[in-house]
Design a protein around this motif. Structure first.
Motif, PDB file in Angstrom:
ATOM      1  N   TRP A  47     -28.231  35.172   8.987  1.00 55.62           N
ATOM      2  CA  TRP A  47     -26.557  35.087   9.486  1.00 55.62           C
ATOM      3  C   TRP A  47     -25.605  33.913   8.850  1.00 55.62           C
ATOM      4  N   ILE A  48     -26.499  32.730   8.894  1.00 54.01           N
ATOM      5  CA  ILE A  48     -25.936  31.349   8.444  1.00 54.01           C
ATOM      6  C   ILE A  48     -25.326  31.576   6.984  1.00 54.01           C
ATOM      7  N   ASN A  49     -26.651  32.069   6.016  1.00 50.33           N
ATOM      8  CA  ASN A  49     -26.339  31.972   4.772  1.00 50.33           C
ATOM      9  C   ASN A  49     -25.228  33.183   4.299  1.00 50.33           C
ATOM     10  N   VAL A  50     -25.144  34.369   4.904  1.00 56.17           N
ATOM     11  CA  VAL A  50     -24.092  35.219   4.818  1.00 56.17           C
ATOM     12  C   VAL A  50     -22.818  34.752   5.236  1.00 56.17           C
ATOM     13  N   SER A  51     -22.833  33.916   6.069  1.00 53.42           N
ATOM     14  CA  SER A  51     -21.471  33.248   6.602  1.00 53.42           C
ATOM     15  C   SER A  51     -21.152  32.238   5.456  1.00 53.42           C
ATOM     16  N   LEU A  52     -21.991  31.549   5.156  1.00 52.19           N
ATOM     17  CA  LEU A  52     -21.649  30.339   3.887  1.00 52.19           C
ATOM     18  C   LEU A  52     -21.424  31.034   2.420  1.00 52.19           C
ATOM     19  N   GLY A  53     -21.705  32.233   2.455  1.00 50.29           N
ATOM     20  CA  GLY A  53     -21.618  33.006   1.490  1.00 50.29           C
ATOM     21  C   GLY A  53     -22.630  32.891   0.000  1.00 50.29           C
ATOM     22  N   ASN A  54     -23.567  32.506   0.704  1.00 54.19           N
ATOM     23  CA  ASN A  54     -25.022  32.416  -0.264  1.00 54.19           C
ATOM     24  C   ASN A  54     -25.325  33.598  -0.705  1.00 54.19           C
ATOM     25  N   ASP A  55     -25.976  33.709  -1.819  1.00 54.03           N
ATOM     26  CA  ASP A  55     -26.786  34.875  -2.451  1.00 54.03           C
ATOM     27  C   ASP A  55     -27.811  35.104  -1.697  1.00 54.03           C
ATOM     28  N   VAL A  56     -28.093  36.379  -1.724  1.00 53.97           N
ATOM     29  CA  VAL A  56     -29.301  37.034  -0.795  1.00 53.97           C
ATOM     30  C   VAL A  56     -30.798  36.515  -1.511  1.00 53.97           C
ATOM     31  N   GLU A  57     -30.690  36.410  -2.731  1.00 59.05           N
ATOM     32  CA  GLU A  57     -31.910  36.188  -3.449  1.00 59.05           C
ATOM     33  C   GLU A  57     -32.350  34.416  -3.115  1.00 59.05           C
ATOM     34  N   GLN A  58     -31.084  33.803  -3.427  1.00 57.66           N
ATOM     35  CA  GLN A  58     -31.176  32.379  -2.976  1.00 57.66           C
ATOM     36  C   GLN A  58     -31.556  32.030  -1.565  1.00 57.66           C
ATOM     37  N   THR A  59     -31.224  32.861  -0.508  1.00 55.60           N
ATOM     38  CA  THR A  59     -31.689  32.827   0.856  1.00 55.60           C
ATOM     39  C   THR A  59     -32.933  33.098   1.019  1.00 55.60           C
ATOM     40  N   ILE A  60     -33.556  34.192   0.533  1.00 54.15           N
ATOM     41  CA  ILE A  60     -34.903  34.416   0.731  1.00 54.15           C
ATOM     42  C   ILE A  60     -35.775  33.303  -0.005  1.00 54.15           C
ATOM     43  N   HIS A  61     -35.288  32.841  -1.246  1.00 56.56           N
ATOM     44  CA  HIS A  61     -36.313  31.908  -1.804  1.00 56.56           C
ATOM     45  C   HIS A  61     -36.308  30.625  -0.954  1.00 56.56           C
ATOM     46  N   GLY A  62     -35.055  30.444  -0.138  1.00 60.59           N
ATOM     47  CA  GLY A  62     -35.056  29.081   0.502  1.00 60.59           C
ATOM     48  C   GLY A  62     -35.850  29.273   1.943  1.00 60.59           C
ATOM     49  N   TYR A  63     -35.829  30.400   2.169  1.00 61.64           N
ATOM     50  CA  TYR A  63     -36.751  30.771   3.681  1.00 61.64           C
ATOM     51  C   TYR A  63     -38.129  30.794   3.121  1.00 61.64           C
ATOM     52  N   LEU A  64     -38.659  31.400   1.969  1.00 59.63           N
ATOM     53  CA  LEU A  64     -39.914  31.493   1.544  1.00 59.63           C
ATOM     54  C   LEU A  64     -40.510  30.102   1.443  1.00 59.63           C
ATOM     55  N   ALA A  65     -40.008  29.210   0.769  1.00 60.31           N
ATOM     56  CA  ALA A  65     -40.191  27.695   0.447  1.00 60.31           C
ATOM     57  C   ALA A  65     -40.369  26.899   1.914  1.00 60.31           C
ATOM     58  N   ALA A  66     -39.528  27.198   2.721  1.00 58.55           N
ATOM     59  CA  ALA A  66     -39.552  26.596   4.051  1.00 58.55           C
ATOM     60  C   ALA A  66     -40.795  27.088   4.748  1.00 58.55           C
ATOM     61  N   ALA A  67     -41.279  28.192   4.622  1.00 57.34           N
ATOM     62  CA  ALA A  67     -42.144  28.866   5.336  1.00 57.34           C
ATOM     63  C   ALA A  67     -43.590  28.160   4.800  1.00 57.34           C
ATOM     64  N   VAL A  68     -43.621  28.048   3.581  1.00 56.74           N
ATOM     65  CA  VAL A  68     -44.832  27.381   2.877  1.00 56.74           C
ATOM     66  C   VAL A  68     -44.858  25.661   3.452  1.00 56.74           C
ATOM     67  N   SER A  69     -43.887  25.113   3.405  1.00 49.60           N
ATOM     68  CA  SER A  69     -43.900  23.738   4.147  1.00 49.60           C
ATOM     69  C   SER A  69     -44.402  23.719   5.430  1.00 49.60           C
ATOM     70  N   PHE A  70     -43.754  24.794   6.186  1.00 48.81           N
ATOM     71  CA  PHE A  70     -44.290  24.640   7.660  1.00 48.81           C
ATOM     72  C   PHE A  70     -45.675  25.003   7.663  1.00 48.81           C
ATOM     73  N   CYS A  71     -46.117  25.928   6.840  1.00 46.39           N
ATOM     74  CA  CYS A  71     -47.672  26.102   6.881  1.00 46.39           C
ATOM     75  C   CYS A  71     -48.661  24.820   6.520  1.00 46.39           C
ATOM     76  N   VAL A  72     -48.148  24.178   5.495  1.00 46.79           N
ATOM     77  CA  VAL A  72     -48.906  22.937   5.073  1.00 46.79           C
ATOM     78  C   VAL A  72     -48.884  21.872   6.134  1.00 46.79           C
ATOM     79  N   GLU A  73     -47.495  21.701   6.717  1.00 49.72           N
ATOM     80  CA  GLU A  73     -47.500  20.853   7.807  1.00 49.72           C
ATOM     81  C   GLU A  73     -48.206  21.040   9.016  1.00 49.72           C
ATOM     82  N   ASP A  74     -48.296  22.229   9.361  1.00 49.67           N
ATOM     83  CA  ASP A  74     -48.987  22.633  10.435  1.00 49.67           C
ATOM     84  C   ASP A  74     -50.628  22.598  10.461  1.00 49.67           C
ATOM     85  N   ALA A  75     -51.122  22.915   9.056  1.00 48.99           N
ATOM     86  CA  ALA A  75     -52.488  22.854   8.623  1.00 48.99           C
ATOM     87  C   ALA A  75     -52.907  21.071   8.793  1.00 48.99           C
ATOM     88  N   SER A  76     -51.963  20.362   8.287  1.00 49.51           N
ATOM     89  CA  SER A  76     -52.051  18.966   7.839  1.00 49.51           C
ATOM     90  C   SER A  76     -52.146  18.335   9.578  1.00 49.51           C
TER      91      SER A  76
END
Length: 235
Positions: free
Chosen positions: A141-170
Protein backbone atom coordinates in the motif's frame (compact mmCIF):
# COMPACT_ATOMS: atom_id res chain seq x y z
CA UNK A 1 10.85 15.11 -1.24
CA UNK A 2 13.03 13.18 -3.71
CA UNK A 3 11.86 9.60 -4.30
CA UNK A 4 15.31 8.24 -3.47
CA UNK A 5 15.13 9.85 -0.04
CA UNK A 6 11.66 8.40 0.51
CA UNK A 7 12.90 4.93 -0.40
CA UNK A 8 15.85 5.34 1.96
CA UNK A 9 13.49 6.33 4.75
CA UNK A 10 11.30 3.34 4.02
CA UNK A 11 14.32 1.04 4.14
CA UNK A 12 15.02 2.40 7.61
CA UNK A 13 11.43 1.54 8.51
CA UNK A 14 12.13 -2.10 7.66
CA UNK A 15 15.39 -2.29 9.61
CA UNK A 16 15.07 -5.27 12.01
CA UNK A 17 17.52 -3.64 14.43
CA UNK A 18 14.99 -0.92 15.26
CA UNK A 19 13.91 -1.29 18.91
CA UNK A 20 10.25 -0.76 17.99
CA UNK A 21 10.16 -4.17 16.34
CA UNK A 22 7.86 -3.34 13.47
CA UNK A 23 6.23 -6.68 12.79
CA UNK A 24 6.09 -10.37 13.67
CA UNK A 25 8.09 -12.85 11.58
CA UNK A 26 7.83 -16.63 11.72
CA UNK A 27 10.53 -18.40 9.73
CA UNK A 28 10.88 -21.45 11.97
CA UNK A 29 14.47 -20.63 12.87
CA UNK A 30 14.10 -21.14 16.62
CA UNK A 31 12.75 -24.64 16.11
CA UNK A 32 15.61 -25.47 13.74
CA UNK A 33 18.07 -24.16 16.31
CA UNK A 34 16.53 -26.24 19.12
CA UNK A 35 16.63 -29.35 16.94
CA UNK A 36 20.28 -28.88 16.08
CA UNK A 37 19.61 -28.18 12.40
CA UNK A 38 20.74 -24.55 12.59
CA UNK A 39 24.31 -24.44 13.83
CA UNK A 40 25.84 -21.86 11.47
CA UNK A 41 24.85 -19.37 8.79
CA UNK A 42 25.59 -21.97 6.12
CA UNK A 43 22.76 -24.06 7.58
CA UNK A 44 20.54 -21.01 7.17
CA UNK A 45 21.50 -20.73 3.49
CA UNK A 46 20.59 -24.38 2.94
CA UNK A 47 17.27 -23.95 4.75
CA UNK A 48 16.53 -20.83 2.71
CA UNK A 49 17.11 -22.64 -0.59
CA UNK A 50 14.91 -25.60 0.29
CA UNK A 51 12.12 -23.92 2.28
CA UNK A 52 12.15 -20.13 2.37
CA UNK A 53 12.90 -19.18 -1.25
CA UNK A 54 9.87 -21.05 -2.64
CA UNK A 55 7.72 -19.51 0.09
CA UNK A 56 8.95 -15.98 -0.57
CA UNK A 57 8.46 -16.24 -4.33
CA UNK A 58 5.26 -18.23 -4.78
CA UNK A 59 3.49 -16.68 -1.79
CA UNK A 60 4.87 -13.26 -0.82
CA UNK A 61 6.00 -12.14 -4.27
CA UNK A 62 2.74 -13.10 -5.95
CA UNK A 63 0.73 -11.65 -3.07
CA UNK A 64 2.39 -8.27 -3.56
CA UNK A 65 1.62 -8.37 -7.29
CA UNK A 66 -2.02 -9.10 -6.46
CA UNK A 67 -2.11 -6.46 -3.73
CA UNK A 68 -0.77 -3.87 -6.16
CA UNK A 69 -3.75 -4.43 -8.44
CA UNK A 70 -6.21 -4.44 -5.56
CA UNK A 71 -4.82 -1.20 -4.10
CA UNK A 72 -4.80 0.51 -7.48
CA UNK A 73 -8.42 -0.54 -8.01
CA UNK A 74 -9.35 0.49 -4.46
CA UNK A 75 -10.74 -3.02 -3.90
CA UNK A 76 -10.80 -3.12 -0.11
CA UNK A 77 -12.34 -6.58 0.10
CA UNK A 78 -9.60 -8.14 -2.03
CA UNK A 79 -6.87 -6.31 -0.10
CA UNK A 80 -8.25 -7.73 3.13
CA UNK A 81 -8.73 -11.19 1.61
CA UNK A 82 -5.08 -11.45 0.51
CA UNK A 83 -3.95 -10.01 3.84
CA UNK A 84 -5.89 -12.58 5.85
CA UNK A 85 -4.79 -15.48 3.67
CA UNK A 86 -1.15 -14.43 4.05
CA UNK A 87 -1.62 -14.32 7.80
CA UNK A 88 -3.30 -17.74 7.84
CA UNK A 89 -0.43 -19.30 5.89
CA UNK A 90 2.11 -18.55 8.61
CA UNK A 91 0.48 -17.73 11.94
CA UNK A 92 -1.34 -19.88 14.43
CA UNK A 93 -4.35 -18.44 16.22
CA UNK A 94 -2.35 -17.38 19.28
CA UNK A 95 -0.29 -15.06 17.10
CA UNK A 96 -3.27 -13.02 15.88
CA UNK A 97 -3.03 -10.44 18.66
CA UNK A 98 0.75 -10.03 18.25
CA UNK A 99 0.47 -9.72 14.46
CA UNK A 100 -2.26 -7.11 14.73
CA UNK A 101 -0.17 -5.09 17.21
CA UNK A 102 2.89 -5.34 14.96
CA UNK A 103 0.92 -4.08 11.98
CA UNK A 104 -0.34 -1.14 14.02
CA UNK A 105 3.21 -0.24 15.04
CA UNK A 106 4.37 -0.44 11.43
CA UNK A 107 1.58 1.88 10.36
CA UNK A 108 2.49 4.29 13.15
CA UNK A 109 6.08 4.42 11.93
CA UNK A 110 4.98 4.88 8.34
CA UNK A 111 2.75 7.79 9.31
CA UNK A 112 5.74 9.55 10.83
CA UNK A 113 7.73 9.12 7.61
CA UNK A 114 4.91 9.87 5.17
CA UNK A 115 2.38 12.15 6.91
CA UNK A 116 0.95 13.27 3.55
CA UNK A 117 -0.33 9.76 2.67
CA UNK A 118 -3.97 8.95 3.40
CA UNK A 119 -3.50 6.13 5.86
CA UNK A 120 -7.11 6.44 7.02
CA UNK A 121 -8.19 4.62 3.88
CA UNK A 122 -6.00 1.59 4.59
CA UNK A 123 -6.93 1.51 8.26
CA UNK A 124 -10.63 1.72 7.42
CA UNK A 125 -10.27 -1.24 5.06
CA UNK A 126 -8.53 -3.34 7.70
CA UNK A 127 -11.19 -2.49 10.27
CA UNK A 128 -14.11 -3.02 7.89
CA UNK A 129 -13.03 -6.54 6.96
CA UNK A 130 -11.32 -7.42 10.25
CA UNK A 131 -7.96 -7.89 8.55
CA UNK A 132 -4.56 -7.95 10.29
CA UNK A 133 -2.37 -5.69 8.18
CA UNK A 134 0.59 -7.95 7.32
CA UNK A 135 3.95 -6.56 6.30
CA UNK A 136 3.30 -7.39 2.62
CA UNK A 137 -0.02 -5.53 2.71
CA UNK A 138 1.31 -2.38 4.34
CA UNK A 139 4.48 -2.48 2.22
CA UNK A 140 2.42 -2.74 -0.98
CA UNK A 141 0.00 0.00 0.00
CA UNK A 142 2.80 2.44 0.87
CA UNK A 143 4.68 1.78 -2.36
CA UNK A 144 1.59 2.15 -4.53
CA UNK A 145 0.87 5.44 -2.77
CA UNK A 146 4.45 6.60 -3.39
CA UNK A 147 4.16 5.69 -7.07
CA UNK A 148 6.84 3.00 -6.98
CA UNK A 149 7.07 0.20 -9.52
CA UNK A 150 5.70 -3.19 -8.48
CA UNK A 151 8.90 -5.07 -9.31
CA UNK A 152 10.95 -2.51 -7.38
CA UNK A 153 8.59 -3.03 -4.45
CA UNK A 154 8.88 -6.83 -4.59
CA UNK A 155 12.67 -6.68 -4.83
CA UNK A 156 12.80 -4.41 -1.78
CA UNK A 157 10.51 -6.71 0.18
CA UNK A 158 12.52 -9.82 -0.71
CA UNK A 159 15.83 -8.15 0.15
CA UNK A 160 14.39 -7.08 3.51
CA UNK A 161 13.15 -10.63 4.13
CA UNK A 162 16.67 -11.97 3.67
CA UNK A 163 18.05 -9.40 6.09
CA UNK A 164 15.42 -10.37 8.66
CA UNK A 165 16.33 -14.07 8.34
CA UNK A 166 20.05 -13.44 8.77
CA UNK A 167 19.49 -11.08 11.69
CA UNK A 168 17.17 -13.53 13.43
CA UNK A 169 19.58 -16.41 12.88
CA UNK A 170 22.49 -14.29 14.11
CA UNK A 171 20.71 -13.67 17.41
CA UNK A 172 20.62 -17.43 17.90
CA UNK A 173 24.10 -18.25 16.56
CA UNK A 174 26.11 -15.12 17.39
CA UNK A 175 28.44 -15.54 14.37
CA UNK A 176 31.39 -13.23 13.64
CA UNK A 177 30.07 -9.91 12.35
CA UNK A 178 32.06 -10.13 9.12
CA UNK A 179 30.21 -13.32 8.10
CA UNK A 180 26.78 -11.70 7.94
CA UNK A 181 27.06 -9.36 4.95
CA UNK A 182 28.42 -11.98 2.50
CA UNK A 183 25.61 -14.34 3.51
CA UNK A 184 23.02 -11.58 3.05
CA UNK A 185 24.43 -10.79 -0.38
CA UNK A 186 24.44 -14.42 -1.54
CA UNK A 187 20.94 -15.13 -0.22
CA UNK A 188 19.56 -11.93 -1.72
CA UNK A 189 21.02 -12.71 -5.13
CA UNK A 190 19.64 -16.25 -5.02
CA UNK A 191 16.21 -15.05 -3.94
CA UNK A 192 15.98 -12.38 -6.65
CA UNK A 193 17.11 -14.93 -9.23
CA UNK A 194 14.48 -17.37 -7.97
CA UNK A 195 11.82 -14.66 -8.23
CA UNK A 196 12.88 -13.81 -11.79
CA UNK A 197 12.55 -17.47 -12.77
CA UNK A 198 9.19 -17.83 -11.04
CA UNK A 199 7.72 -14.56 -12.30
CA UNK A 200 6.64 -15.77 -15.72
CA UNK A 201 3.55 -14.84 -17.79
CA UNK A 202 1.94 -18.06 -16.54
CA UNK A 203 2.22 -16.94 -12.90
CA UNK A 204 -0.22 -14.05 -13.14
CA UNK A 205 -1.90 -12.49 -10.07
CA UNK A 206 -5.35 -13.66 -11.21
CA UNK A 207 -4.25 -17.30 -11.12
CA UNK A 208 -2.63 -16.76 -7.71
CA UNK A 209 -5.82 -15.23 -6.32
CA UNK A 210 -8.01 -18.02 -7.68
CA UNK A 211 -5.74 -20.64 -6.11
CA UNK A 212 -5.72 -18.97 -2.70
CA UNK A 213 -9.44 -18.32 -2.79
CA UNK A 214 -10.16 -21.94 -3.70
CA UNK A 215 -8.13 -23.17 -0.71
CA UNK A 216 -9.55 -20.67 1.78
CA UNK A 217 -13.13 -20.00 0.65
CA UNK A 218 -14.70 -22.13 3.41
CA UNK A 219 -12.55 -20.55 6.13
CA UNK A 220 -14.50 -18.60 8.78
CA UNK A 221 -12.43 -15.44 8.26
CA UNK A 222 -13.43 -15.14 4.58
CA UNK A 223 -16.33 -12.73 4.21
CA UNK A 224 -18.18 -12.39 0.93
CA UNK A 225 -17.30 -9.33 -1.15
CA UNK A 226 -19.86 -6.50 -1.18
CA UNK A 227 -20.93 -7.29 -4.75
CA UNK A 228 -21.92 -10.85 -3.77
CA UNK A 229 -25.07 -9.93 -1.90
CA UNK A 230 -27.93 -12.35 -1.45
CA UNK A 231 -29.85 -10.56 -4.22
CA UNK A 232 -26.85 -10.88 -6.54
CA UNK A 233 -26.55 -14.61 -5.81
CA UNK A 234 -30.28 -15.20 -6.46
CA UNK A 235 -29.92 -13.41 -9.78
Amino acid sequence: MHKGNRLLNYALLLDPSLPVGGFTRSYGLEELFRNGRLTCLQDLEHYARTDLLPQFTSLDGMAIKSLYIAVQQNDGWRIALIDKMLHAQRSSLQHVKESRLSGQRLLKLAKALYPWLEFDQLEATLIQYNAIGTLATVHSWINVSLGNDVEQTIHGYLAAAVSFCVEDASKLLNPPYEEKNPVIQRMTNELLTAWKQFNTPESEPTAFQRGLLHRHWSSPYIAQPPYMSSNHQRG
